[in-house]
Design a protein around this motif. Structure first.
Motif, PDB file in Angstrom:
ATOM      1  N   ASN A 131       0.862  -1.124   0.118  1.00  0.00           N
ATOM      2  CA  ASN A 131      -0.064   0.075  -0.100  1.00  0.00           C
ATOM      3  C   ASN A 131       0.683   1.007  -0.065  1.00  0.00           C
ATOM      4  O   ASN A 131       0.376   2.385  -0.263  1.00  0.00           O
ATOM      5  N   VAL A 132       2.090   1.129   0.391  1.00  0.00           N
ATOM      6  CA  VAL A 132       3.012   2.505   0.415  1.00  0.00           C
ATOM      7  C   VAL A 132       4.268   2.156  -0.596  1.00  0.00           C
ATOM      8  O   VAL A 132       4.904   3.261  -0.653  1.00  0.00           O
ATOM      9  N   VAL A 133       4.683   1.004  -1.141  1.00  0.00           N
ATOM     10  CA  VAL A 133       5.635   0.802  -1.926  1.00  0.00           C
ATOM     11  C   VAL A 133       5.277   0.511  -3.370  1.00  0.00           C
ATOM     12  O   VAL A 133       4.337  -0.255  -3.691  1.00  0.00           O
ATOM     13  N   ARG A 134       5.754   1.125  -4.402  1.00  0.00           N
ATOM     14  CA  ARG A 134       5.604   0.969  -5.720  1.00  0.00           C
ATOM     15  C   ARG A 134       6.977   0.785  -6.337  1.00  0.00           C
ATOM     16  O   ARG A 134       7.782   1.431  -6.262  1.00  0.00           O
ATOM     17  N   ILE A 135       6.971  -0.690  -7.110  1.00  0.00           N
ATOM     18  CA  ILE A 135       8.224  -1.149  -7.670  1.00  0.00           C
ATOM     19  C   ILE A 135       7.911  -1.535  -9.160  1.00  0.00           C
ATOM     20  O   ILE A 135       7.133  -1.884  -9.487  1.00  0.00           O
ATOM     21  N   VAL A 136       8.808  -0.514  -9.810  1.00  0.00           N
ATOM     22  CA  VAL A 136       8.669  -0.699 -11.301  1.00  0.00           C
ATOM     23  C   VAL A 136       9.865  -0.998 -12.010  1.00  0.00           C
ATOM     24  O   VAL A 136      10.945  -0.846 -11.597  1.00  0.00           O
ATOM     25  N   HIS A 137       9.798  -1.633 -13.326  1.00  0.00           N
ATOM     26  CA  HIS A 137      10.819  -2.062 -14.139  1.00  0.00           C
ATOM     27  C   HIS A 137      11.155  -0.717 -14.886  1.00  0.00           C
ATOM     28  O   HIS A 137      10.268  -0.091 -15.771  1.00  0.00           O
ATOM     29  N   GLY A 138      12.505  -0.105 -14.509  1.00  0.00           N
ATOM     30  CA  GLY A 138      12.534   0.957 -15.317  1.00  0.00           C
ATOM     31  C   GLY A 138      14.015   1.583 -15.064  1.00  0.00           C
ATOM     32  O   GLY A 138      14.929   0.845 -14.533  1.00  0.00           O
ATOM     33  N   ASP A 139      14.339   2.609 -15.785  1.00  0.00           N
ATOM     34  CA  ASP A 139      15.841   3.075 -15.878  1.00  0.00           C
ATOM     35  C   ASP A 139      15.903   4.585 -14.993  1.00  0.00           C
ATOM     36  O   ASP A 139      14.992   5.284 -15.124  1.00  0.00           O
ATOM     37  N   ALA A 140      17.085   4.492 -14.128  1.00  0.00           N
ATOM     38  CA  ALA A 140      17.364   5.803 -13.471  1.00  0.00           C
ATOM     39  C   ALA A 140      17.572   7.090 -14.366  1.00  0.00           C
ATOM     40  O   ALA A 140      17.520   8.018 -13.775  1.00  0.00           O
ATOM     41  N   LEU A 141      17.854   6.818 -15.602  1.00  0.00           N
ATOM     42  CA  LEU A 141      18.057   7.738 -16.517  1.00  0.00           C
ATOM     43  C   LEU A 141      16.675   8.451 -17.023  1.00  0.00           C
ATOM     44  O   LEU A 141      16.861   9.573 -17.796  1.00  0.00           O
ATOM     45  N   ASP A 142      15.610   7.818 -16.703  1.00  0.00           N
ATOM     46  CA  ASP A 142      14.314   8.039 -17.297  1.00  0.00           C
ATOM     47  C   ASP A 142      13.175   8.096 -16.174  1.00  0.00           C
ATOM     48  O   ASP A 142      12.444   7.328 -16.351  1.00  0.00           O
TER      49      ASP A 142
ATOM     50  N   ALA B 240      22.126  10.473 -14.517  1.00  0.00           N
ATOM     51  CA  ALA B 240      21.601   9.804 -13.618  1.00  0.00           C
ATOM     52  C   ALA B 240      21.122  10.682 -12.457  1.00  0.00           C
ATOM     53  O   ALA B 240      20.224  11.015 -12.096  1.00  0.00           O
ATOM     54  N   LEU B 241      22.438  11.398 -12.002  1.00  0.00           N
ATOM     55  CA  LEU B 241      22.346  12.406 -10.979  1.00  0.00           C
ATOM     56  C   LEU B 241      21.620  13.473 -11.283  1.00  0.00           C
ATOM     57  O   LEU B 241      20.796  14.035 -10.568  1.00  0.00           O
ATOM     58  N   ASP B 242      21.485  14.067 -12.764  1.00  0.00           N
ATOM     59  CA  ASP B 242      20.790  14.982 -13.145  1.00  0.00           C
ATOM     60  C   ASP B 242      19.292  14.889 -12.694  1.00  0.00           C
ATOM     61  O   ASP B 242      18.612  15.582 -12.582  1.00  0.00           O
ATOM     62  N   GLU B 243      18.927  13.485 -12.896  1.00  0.00           N
ATOM     63  CA  GLU B 243      17.604  12.983 -13.057  1.00  0.00           C
ATOM     64  C   GLU B 243      17.113  13.118 -11.636  1.00  0.00           C
ATOM     65  O   GLU B 243      15.941  13.450 -11.195  1.00  0.00           O
ATOM     66  N   VAL B 244      18.115  12.434 -10.672  1.00  0.00           N
ATOM     67  CA  VAL B 244      17.762  12.353  -9.283  1.00  0.00           C
ATOM     68  C   VAL B 244      17.554  13.838  -8.731  1.00  0.00           C
ATOM     69  O   VAL B 244      16.529  14.032  -8.133  1.00  0.00           O
ATOM     70  N   ALA B 245      18.368  14.740  -9.161  1.00  0.00           N
ATOM     71  CA  ALA B 245      18.324  16.344  -8.788  1.00  0.00           C
ATOM     72  C   ALA B 245      16.863  16.692  -9.250  1.00  0.00           C
ATOM     73  O   ALA B 245      16.458  17.677  -8.536  1.00  0.00           O
TER      74      ALA B 245
END
Length: 211
Positions: free
Chosen positions: A85-96, A126-131
C-alpha cells in the motif's frame, strides 16, 4: 549495466544485508537524519531489501523504486508484499524516472542510492535526473563504490562494471555540487577511498534532519 550472477549473489547475501542495515544505514541516519514521513525514491532497488529499510528504518511514508532487471523487480515485489500500500516497484531506468514512474520535477522528499550509480554508464545523467525529481531541501542519501575499489583485482575479475568514466570520491562529490546537491561535511570514505557515503541536499528551504 546489470549485475552478473556472482555480484547478485554477493549483494543479496546475509553479510551484505547486515552491512547495509547496521553500518550504512546508521551512518546515513547520523549524517542526514530519518525521514519520518515523506515520499522517497530509490534507484536500482534490486531485491528490495534497501526499499524495506527505507520504510522500516528511515521512516518514509511511501517509496517509489526502479530497477532495470525484471527478475529483481519480481523479487522486490514479493519481498515487499506487506508494504504494497505504500511501495511501488517498477521496471525502469534511473536515466528516465519520468518515463518509469511519471516523476515530475520536485516529486520526492528524499532519494536513495545503495551502490547503484557506479553501474550506470552515464552516471552524471542519472544524478541530473535524481536532482530534478527532488524537492528543494530534499535529501539524496548515497553509498557508492569508487574507481579505487573497482580497479582492485577482486572487482575487476569477478564483477561487471562500466570500464570508462568511473568516479573517485572527490569526482562524485564535485558532480553532486554541479547538480545543485550540496554535500557539505555530510560524507565519509571507508577502506581508504574505496567507498564513499553521504547525504546531499538540493538547494532550497531546508528539509528536516541534522545540518
Amino acid at each position: 549495466m546489470l549485475m552478473n550472477a556472482l555480484e547478485s549473489a554477493a549483494v543479496n547475501s546475509t553479510a551484505r544485508r547486515a552491512l547495509q542495515r547496521f553500518f550504512e544505514l546508521s551512518w546515513l541516519i547520523r549524517l542526514g537524519g530519518r525521514l519520518d514521513g515523506g515520499r522517497a525514491l530509490e534507484i536500482g532497488c534490486g531485491s528490495g531489501y534497501g526499499t524495506q529499510l527505507i520504510i522500516e528504518r528511515m521512516g518514509a511514508a511511501s517509496v517509489d523504486a526502479v530497477d532495470p532487471d525484471p527478475r529483481m523487480v519480481d523479487r522486490a515485489r514479493r519481498r515487499l508484499r506487506r508494504h504494497a500500500n505504500v511501495v511501488r516497484i517498477v521496471h525502469g531506468d534511473a536515466l528516465d524516472l519520468g518515463g518509469a514512474l511519471g516523476a515530475e520535477g520536485g516529486s520526492y522528499d528524499a532519494a536513495f542510492d545503495f551502490a547503484v550509480l557506479h553501474h550506470i554508464e552515464d552516471w552524471r545523467a542519472a544524478l541530473d535526473e535524481v536532482a530534478r525529481t527532488l524537492r528543494p531541501g530534499g535529501r539524496f542519501y548515497f553509498v557508492e563504490v569508487t574507481s579505487a575499489a573497482l580497479a582492485r583485482p577482486t572487482y575487476d575479475r569477478l564483477f561487471d562494471h562500466p570500464e570508462h568514466d568511473r568516479f573517485a570520491a572527490g569526482q562524485l562529490l564535485a558532480e553532486l555540487s554541479r547538480h545543485g546537491l550540496d554535500v557539505g561535511p555530510r560524507w565519509r570514505t571507508f577502506i581508504g577511498s574505496d567507498y564513499v557515503l553521504g547525504v546531499a541536499r538540493r538547494a532550497g528551504p531546508s528539509a528536516s534532519g541534522p545540518e
